[in-house]
Design an enzyme around this catalytic site. Sequence first.
Site, PDB file in Angstrom:
ATOM      1  CG  HIS A 214     -25.994  50.472 -42.724  1.00  0.00           C
ATOM      2  ND1 HIS A 214     -25.671  51.764 -42.373  1.00  0.00           N
ATOM      3  CD2 HIS A 214     -25.846  50.400 -44.066  1.00  0.00           C
ATOM      4  CE1 HIS A 214     -25.358  52.448 -43.464  1.00  0.00           C
ATOM      5  NE2 HIS A 214     -25.438  51.642 -44.499  1.00  0.00           N
ATOM      6  CG  ASP A 244     -25.194  52.954 -39.240  1.00  0.00           C
ATOM      7  OD1 ASP A 244     -24.564  51.885 -39.284  1.00  0.00           O
ATOM      8  OD2 ASP A 244     -25.813  53.418 -40.227  1.00  0.00           O
ATOM      9  N   GLY A 324     -24.028  53.276 -51.574  1.00  0.00           N
ATOM     10  CA  GLY A 324     -22.627  52.946 -51.762  1.00  0.00           C
ATOM     11  C   GLY A 324     -21.706  53.869 -50.983  1.00  0.00           C
ATOM     12  CB  SER A 326     -23.183  53.050 -46.286  1.00  0.00           C
ATOM     13  OG  SER A 326     -24.537  53.389 -46.371  1.00  0.00           O
ATOM     14  CB  SER A 342     -25.748  56.740 -40.797  1.00  0.00           C
ATOM     15  OG  SER A 342     -26.834  55.882 -40.498  1.00  0.00           O
TER      16      SER A 342
END
Length: 380
Positions: A214, A244, A324, A326, A342
């Site tokens: 993402h 993801d 942040g 991720s 994720s």
Amino acid sequence: MSHRRIPKRKAVMAVAGAAAVAAAAVLLPQANASQSGSEEPSAAAPRALSAASARDLMVTIGPDLGEAYGGAYYDAAERRLVVNVAGGDGEAAERVRRAGAVPRSVNNSMGTLNRAADTLSARAAVPGTAWAVDPRTNTLRVTADRTVSGERWDRLEAAVEELGAGTARLSRSKGEFRTFLEGGDAIFGGGARCSLGFNVVTGGGAPGFLTAGHCAVSSARWSEEPGGAPVGTVRAATFPGDGDFALVTYDDPATEAPSSVDLGNGQTLDIRGPAEAAVGLEVFRMGSTTGLNGGRVTGLGATVNYPEGTVTGLVQTDVCAEPGDSGGALFTRDGAAIGLTSGGSGDCTSGGETFFHPVTTALAAVGARIDGAGGQQGGG
């Protein structure tokens, strides 16, 4: 976090606060602990297993049991692998004992629980919901966040009730399921901030890194500073759908990209290679917002219905994370790469559920490998 050595460039991720430094201090002295020395299997007593040995045994024992397999989890306190055996299959239970694990009689096989998950996907895949197999309870654990109400809640509740209490359990999360993407600090692309996961080598030999899908779908180029010159280009990304994850290659083919995680405070942990997750496994997560945090794996094969779409095949944990974080690395104290951050609910004050894409499947999908300091390697 995995990091690369480029002169006069700041680290991509930094530890946030004294708690993360303390976590690093706990992690490092045991980072290179030996995984050998387990006693020989015995029909009379299960083996005392390290987390790594339990992971390896879990991967092999499941297929061996066929339809009788009901999942497995690691009992860290007893250092035992507990294997669920469905349908009262005595022969399967004996195979578990001979392998050195603890057989546990349950009602639901993994096939039953996976079919229950398919039913929920078809009938109740509403934003703000998630489900994962929980081998400790031998059920599908279904969670709804605080946004699920009215018709959506009724729809989900009806689907879970039809599956039955012995197959699925429904609970509420205090937070809201979301991806942990935010503008700010760390690696930057298109005004978004994420975290670098693990450095890898592509099938063609180029240096790169894994991060969240993402993040990658929001920008094709990524830099080390806000508005800075790009240092990497997205080559593959999946989100939503079957995971993801993303592969970003460094624009400079001479980039030195060591296989290690930056724990902050000048400390690093060598990453030996990828490994499968196991429920009960102790894990640590590094992210650009909250630094280093730890917890345990709580579910496998998780499905999360984010506002942006449904993502399947994730690992569920109780490790906290915030926007942040991720794409950041999930790993074990012995240097096994487990997952890529994720999303989830909650924060590092109140806790919550978090989800990670397995590193093993990401490497296989993009045709890359981790050139670890030792042990298992994968992909490509």
